[in-house]
Write an enzyme that holds these catalytic residues in place. Structure first.
Site, PDB file in Angstrom:
ATOM      1  N   ASP A  27       0.855  -1.180   0.000  1.00  0.00           N
ATOM      2  CA  ASP A  27       0.000   0.000   0.000  1.00  0.00           C
ATOM      3  C   ASP A  27       0.898   1.240   0.000  1.00  0.00           C
ATOM      4  O   ASP A  27       2.106   1.150   0.266  1.00  0.00           O
ATOM      5  CB  ASP A  27      -0.885  -0.060   1.243  1.00  0.00           C
ATOM      6  CG  ASP A  27      -1.711   1.196   1.444  1.00  0.00           C
ATOM      7  OD1 ASP A  27      -2.290   1.687   0.467  1.00  0.00           O
ATOM      8  OD2 ASP A  27      -1.746   1.692   2.589  1.00  0.00           O
ATOM      9  N   ASP A 202      -2.180  -0.465   5.875  1.00  0.00           N
ATOM     10  CA  ASP A 202      -2.646   0.073   7.154  1.00  0.00           C
ATOM     11  C   ASP A 202      -4.151   0.196   7.272  1.00  0.00           C
ATOM     12  O   ASP A 202      -4.680   0.272   8.384  1.00  0.00           O
ATOM     13  CB  ASP A 202      -2.043   1.466   7.378  1.00  0.00           C
ATOM     14  CG  ASP A 202      -2.650   2.507   6.449  1.00  0.00           C
ATOM     15  OD1 ASP A 202      -2.574   2.310   5.218  1.00  0.00           O
ATOM     16  OD2 ASP A 202      -3.204   3.500   6.936  1.00  0.00           O
TER      17      ASP A 202
END
Length: 247
Positions: A27, A202
């Site tokens: 990410d 996250d």
């Protein structure tokens, strides 16, 4: 689902990579760069692109960025030439050579964007229009989370869109676009095929990518302390991600 407080730190990355071929999916926001009050306010290390290319070389090319940002937006913040990428939550994908993979991503209907603009003005939300979706930001006003979700629900139902809740944001994307689909698409192709996949992220939208890695014999690593999660391991923050990867 695992409780974050029970998640151990991951094994040393170099030892892990020596033991078995790894395919790494990263990410961007909240994982490689700290979150900011607005999407354009992030601070990106000036040499991040070069660092990622070196890491990809260490892995035989088995590295891909998987972001909610569009590919153009991602490239505007970090030079991504030579790195496989999926943008718009997996709706748009390209390999390390820059070749598009899969069907082209669909743009959001203009009427849907108009409805979101009207609602964002009325509720005091920040609207981020993307090439293949849109995001309603409320990080500066967390008390408006319910308003953002209600507006997103209404527009999604009217225009057959998918909703992606995140940290201080609700995103709308084309149905069927998620980070798990992006991981599966990459794993079907060289050089990713046959490797053990690891997803680091996250936010809630990263859970699909982590789950896809679990299905393929790999695992997820959560950045931060969000719960619940499908991740097997945890790193506390962005700095720890860099340290773990020797990035």
């Amino acid at each position: 689902m695992s409780d974050v407080i029970d998640l151990p730190p991951p094994p040393p990355f170099d030892r892990l990579a020596d033991a078995r071929d790894i395919a790494l999916f990263l990410d961007f926001d909240g994982t490689l760069v700290d979150l900011a009050h607005a999407p354009g306010a992030i601070v990106v290390p000036p040499d991040l692109g070069e660092r990622l290319r070196k890491l990809a070389a260490r892995l035989g090319g088995r590295l891909a960025l998987v972001s909610g940002r569009s590919l153009d937006d991602l490239g505007g913040h970090c030079p991504i030439e030579g790195i496989a990428c999926a943008g718009s939550h997996g709706a748009a994908r390209r390999d390390a050579a820059g070749m598009s993979l899969g069907e082209p991503a669909q743009a959001m209907a203009p009427d849907a964007l108009d409805d979101l603009r009207t609602g964002a003005r009325e509720f005091g939300l920040m609207l981020e229009a993307k090439p293949h979706g849109a995001a309603l930001h409320y990080r500066r006003h967390p008390e408006r989370a319910d308003l953002a979700r209600a507006l997103a629900d209404e527009v999604a139902a009217r225009f057959d869109l998918a909703i992606k809740p995140g940290k201080g944001v609700v995103e709308l994307t084309q149905t069927g676009a998620d980070k798990g689909g992006a991981v599966r698409a990459f794993l079907a192709l060289p050089p990713f095929a046959g490797a053990q996949p690891v997803f680091i992220g996250d936010d809630v939208t990263d859970e699909d990518g982590m789950a896809a890695c679990e299905e393929a014999g790999g695992f997820g690593i959560l950045v931060g302390d969000r719960t619940p999660t499908t991740a097997r391991y945890r790193l506390p923050n962005v700095s720890a991600v860099y340290e773990w990867l020797s990035l």
